[in-house]
Design a protein around this motif. Structure first.
Motif, PDB file in Angstrom:
ATOM      1  N   TRP A   1      36.261 -23.836  79.958  1.00  0.00           N
ATOM      2  CA  TRP A   1      36.377 -23.339  78.585  1.00  0.00           C
ATOM      3  C   TRP A   1      37.849 -23.126  78.211  1.00  0.00           C
ATOM      4  O   TRP A   1      38.283 -23.520  77.130  1.00  0.00           O
ATOM      5  CB  TRP A   1      35.603 -22.036  78.423  1.00  0.00           C
ATOM      6  N   LEU A   2      38.611 -22.535  79.101  1.00  0.00           N
ATOM      7  CA  LEU A   2      40.012 -22.253  78.805  1.00  0.00           C
ATOM      8  C   LEU A   2      40.818 -23.533  78.600  1.00  0.00           C
ATOM      9  O   LEU A   2      41.734 -23.584  77.767  1.00  0.00           O
ATOM     10  CB  LEU A   2      40.629 -21.431  79.936  1.00  0.00           C
ATOM     11  N   LEU A   3      40.485 -24.581  79.339  1.00  0.00           N
ATOM     12  CA  LEU A   3      41.230 -25.828  79.248  1.00  0.00           C
ATOM     13  C   LEU A   3      40.837 -26.664  78.043  1.00  0.00           C
ATOM     14  O   LEU A   3      41.670 -27.361  77.461  1.00  0.00           O
ATOM     15  CB  LEU A   3      41.026 -26.659  80.525  1.00  0.00           C
ATOM     16  N   ASN A   4      39.571 -26.590  77.648  1.00  0.00           N
ATOM     17  CA  ASN A   4      39.069 -27.532  76.652  1.00  0.00           C
ATOM     18  C   ASN A   4      38.604 -26.911  75.345  1.00  0.00           C
ATOM     19  O   ASN A   4      38.406 -27.620  74.365  1.00  0.00           O
ATOM     20  CB  ASN A   4      37.919 -28.352  77.251  1.00  0.00           C
ATOM     21  N   ASP A   5      38.390 -25.607  75.325  1.00  0.00           N
ATOM     22  CA  ASP A   5      37.949 -24.958  74.099  1.00  0.00           C
ATOM     23  C   ASP A   5      38.924 -23.846  73.727  1.00  0.00           C
ATOM     24  O   ASP A   5      39.740 -23.992  72.838  1.00  0.00           O
ATOM     25  CB  ASP A   5      36.527 -24.414  74.262  1.00  0.00           C
ATOM     26  N   GLY A   6      38.785 -22.733  74.410  1.00  0.00           N
ATOM     27  CA  GLY A   6      39.779 -21.680  74.292  1.00  0.00           C
ATOM     28  C   GLY A   6      39.667 -20.747  73.110  1.00  0.00           C
ATOM     29  O   GLY A   6      40.383 -19.759  73.033  1.00  0.00           O
ATOM     30  N   LYS A   7      38.803 -21.041  72.146  1.00  0.00           N
ATOM     31  CA  LYS A   7      38.682 -20.162  70.985  1.00  0.00           C
ATOM     32  C   LYS A   7      37.215 -19.886  70.690  1.00  0.00           C
ATOM     33  O   LYS A   7      36.348 -20.710  70.964  1.00  0.00           O
ATOM     34  CB  LYS A   7      39.349 -20.793  69.763  1.00  0.00           C
ATOM     35  N   GLY A   8      36.968 -18.713  70.096  1.00  0.00           N
ATOM     36  CA  GLY A   8      35.606 -18.389  69.689  1.00  0.00           C
ATOM     37  C   GLY A   8      34.639 -18.218  70.838  1.00  0.00           C
ATOM     38  O   GLY A   8      33.483 -18.633  70.758  1.00  0.00           O
TER      39      GLY A   8
END
Length: 347
Positions: free
Chosen positions: A188-195
């Motif tokens: 998640w931190l590498l590819n999304d990171g928001k919400g």
């Protein structure tokens, strides 16, 4: 905390001096008091001195490098400090050891400020305080990238250190906690990171601030025999290390592996793979005789740490020990897979 001189180009020395004063930094991280009564001399000399007790001493060392083992894109300085010490404490837990001391050698690049480094050490201290560990020394040098080498020292009752080489046929194979959460949080931190949802937040915290299973391992002190290995590189790797060291076969059932509801909901197509090969959950994989399995479950209950039976130990069938996993209604060999330290990549 001793300091080895580093020869740098003149321009690099000037740039380095702008960012911080080394002795000021050392003073800023020096403990105000020590918690271990066996410590005689701490940071304020050329070396630390402690007087061993009637217990066996256990030590481990681990290095983490920026851009290989962690990134400032996914972690704040406090997370980095916490996590590097957690990795070492997990090694002590796998040996059944009670933590005592730690030492930190740090390579500092010009783009790190003293305030950030102090926060990084605060992250380590947050975890160290929980186990009454004392920081007793280390080293500081300049370099191109941040690198942390942490040495931990612990103790166990005589002849009670736990080895991955003592598994025997008929033993129960078990694991603490849940698997794959750290890998999911990193994803998640590498590819999304928001919400981030509440479920994702849980997975991120499992990645940034894992809980080494020190208390659980200490509760196994009275067991006659238990093999332990910490899940740092993925359960596929750790299980194969036990099989090889003990010269046995391990059989596990994929459906028995423990997964959090958060990872099942958030990553329904990947959680099984990450549970086997994701790594860095810092859980404990172990084997114990059927007669002492009840003691393991009682230790889990006392410490509030879940433990799950995931398989058993069998007599070796080939020339060397292997791991077999039951998935999709058939048995297949589970080869080592996960993080590779020499390349910094999964395999």
């Amino acid at each position: 905390m001793s300091c080895i001189p580093v020869v740098l180009p003149e321009a690099a020395i000037r740039e380095r001096d702008i960012h911080m004063d080394e002795f000021s930094f050392i003073r800023s991280i020096q403990p105000e008091y020590y918690q271990q009564s066996s410590l005689i001399k701490g940071i304020d000399d050329d070396a630390a001195v402690f007087r061993p007790t009637d217990r066996d001493i256990v030590t481990a060392v681990d290095t983490m490098v920026e851009g290989v083992h962690f990134s400032r894109e996914t972690m704040e300085p406090a997370h980095i400090g916490y996590r590097v010490l957690a990795a070492n404490l997990s090694d002590l837990a796998a040996m059944g050891s009670t933590p005592l001391f730690y030492m930190v050698s740090i390579t500092i690049p010009p783009n790190w400020q003293q305030e950030e480094l102090e926060v990084l050490y605060d992250g380590m201290n947050q975890l160290a305080s929980r186990y009454k560990m004392d920081l007793i020394g280390g080293d500081t040098v300049s370099g191109r990238e941040l690198s942390l080498t942490v040495t931990v020292i612990g103790s166990v009752p005589k002849e009670k250190a736990r080895y991955r080489s003592v598994a025997k046929p008929g033993d129960i194979l078990f694991v603490t906690g849940t698997l794959g959460d750290s890998r999911a949080g990193l994803e998640w931190l590498l590819n999304d990171g928001k919400g981030a949802t509440e479920d994702i937040t849980y997975l991120i915290e499992r990645h940034r601030e894992p809980t080494p299973r020190v208390e659980f391992a200490e509760q196994l002190e009275e067991l006659e025999r238990v093999a332990l290995n910490d899940v740092s590189d993925g359960i596929a790797n750790e299980a194969n290390e036990i099989a090889e060291a003990s010269d046995v076969d391990l059989h596990m059932d994929l459906e028995s592996l423990p997964f959090s509801k958060q990872i099942r909901i958030s990553y329904p197509d990947q959680y099984e793979e990450w549970g086997l090969s994701g790594g860095e959950d810092f859980e404990l994989l172990g084997t114990v005789s059927e007669a002492e399995w009840i003691s393991v479950k009682e230790a889990a209950e006392r410490t509030g740490i879940p433990v799950t039976k995931i398989g058993q130990v069998n007599v070796k069938q080939g020339s060397s020990g292997v791991v077999k996993i039951y998935k999709k209604q058939q048995w297949e060999v589970l080869k080592p897979s996960g993080y590779t330290h020499l390349t910094g990549e999964g395999e």
